[in-house]
Structures are given as C-alpha cells and as structure tokens.
Motif scaffolding. Structure first.
Motif, short mmCIF file in Angstrom:
data_model
loop_
_atom_site.label_atom_id
_atom_site.label_comp_id
_atom_site.label_asym_id
_atom_site.label_seq_id
_atom_site.Cartn_x
_atom_site.Cartn_y
_atom_site.Cartn_z
N MET A 19 -14.66 27.34 76.51
CA MET A 19 -14.60 26.88 75.13
C MET A 19 -15.32 27.88 74.23
SD MET A 19 -15.76 23.26 73.48
CE MET A 19 -17.30 23.72 72.70
N PRO A 21 -15.03 28.67 70.39
CA PRO A 21 -14.37 28.35 69.12
C PRO A 21 -13.93 29.58 68.33
CG PRO A 21 -16.32 27.01 69.40
CD PRO A 21 -16.32 28.02 70.51
N SER A 23 -12.97 32.50 69.49
CA SER A 23 -11.79 33.05 70.15
C SER A 23 -10.56 32.20 69.86
CB SER A 23 -12.02 33.12 71.66
OG SER A 23 -10.85 33.50 72.32
N ILE A 24 -10.72 30.90 69.92
CA ILE A 24 -9.61 29.99 69.62
C ILE A 24 -9.15 30.18 68.18
CG2 ILE A 24 -8.97 27.55 69.38
CD1 ILE A 24 -10.99 27.06 71.73
N HIS A 25 -10.10 30.24 67.27
CA HIS A 25 -9.77 30.44 65.86
C HIS A 25 -9.03 31.75 65.65
CE1 HIS A 25 -10.48 31.54 61.64
NE2 HIS A 25 -10.39 30.24 61.43
N ASP A 27 -7.30 33.50 67.87
CA ASP A 27 -5.97 33.45 68.49
C ASP A 27 -4.97 32.66 67.64
OD1 ASP A 27 -7.02 34.92 70.57
OD2 ASP A 27 -7.16 33.23 71.95
N VAL A 28 -5.41 31.50 67.14
CA VAL A 28 -4.52 30.67 66.33
C VAL A 28 -4.20 31.37 65.01
CG1 VAL A 28 -4.35 28.49 65.04
CG2 VAL A 28 -5.19 28.49 67.39
N LEU A 62 -2.42 26.10 72.06
CA LEU A 62 -3.81 26.56 72.12
C LEU A 62 -4.78 25.49 71.61
CD1 LEU A 62 -3.61 30.25 70.89
CD2 LEU A 62 -4.38 29.47 73.13
N LEU A 63 -4.41 24.85 70.50
CA LEU A 63 -5.27 23.82 69.93
C LEU A 63 -5.35 22.59 70.83
CD1 LEU A 63 -4.21 24.13 66.20
CD2 LEU A 63 -6.39 24.83 67.22
N GLN A 65 -4.99 22.60 74.08
CA GLN A 65 -5.81 23.00 75.22
C GLN A 65 -7.29 22.99 74.85
OE1 GLN A 65 -4.92 26.91 76.68
NE2 GLN A 65 -6.11 26.65 78.53
N ALA A 66 -7.62 23.44 73.66
CA ALA A 66 -9.02 23.43 73.21
C ALA A 66 -9.54 22.01 73.10
CB ALA A 66 -9.15 24.14 71.86
N THR A 69 -10.21 20.64 76.51
CA THR A 69 -11.46 21.19 77.05
C THR A 69 -12.65 20.46 76.47
OG1 THR A 69 -10.44 23.36 77.32
CG2 THR A 69 -12.85 23.30 77.27
#
Length: 73
Positions: A19, A21, A23-25, A27-28, A62-63, A65-66, A69
């Motif tokens: 997790m 955040p 990286s997720i941000h 990527d999205v 992706l969201l 999956q986040a 998690t």
C-alpha cells in the motif's frame, strides 16, 4: 482551518506492505492522462472510446485493488 485527513491503516504500527498511496495516485493519474490524450493522439476516431474505456477500467482496477488492500489492514 486546515485539518489533516486520516488515512486508512495509519493507526496501525509498522509498514503497510503493498500500500503506497503516492504510487497508486501516480499510476491512476497517468492512466487518466493517457485516457484524455487518446482523443488527441488517435489516428482512427473509432478507436478513441474503446481505448479510453480500457484505460479507465485499468484505473478502476487499481483503485479497487488499493481499497481491498486497505480493507485487509
């Protein structure tokens, strides 16, 4: 008045594997940018909507999956 927003899992000690955040941000945001740019870059207009749909679906995955998690933390 500026109040910080608590992040899921912040109250738990230790690291949160899987997790990140930022990286997720990133990527999205990248997928959303590519979806916006598809309309400009597409040679064939009939390819615009399917390509945008594919990119938006990837961002959605992706969201999801986040969130999954975070639910496990």
């Amino acid at each position: 008045m500026s109040t910080s927003i608590p992040r899921p899992g912040d109250h738990l000690p230790g690291s949160h594997p899987g997790m990140d955040p930022r990286s997720i941000h990133t990527d999205v945001e990248g997928l959303l940018t590519r979806a916006r740019d598809t309309a400009v870059d597409a040679a064939d207009p009939s390819e615009i909507i399917p390509r945008q749909a594919q990119l938006l679906e990837q961002a959605h995955d992706l969201l999801v999956q986040a969130l999954a998690t975070v639910d496990k933390i």
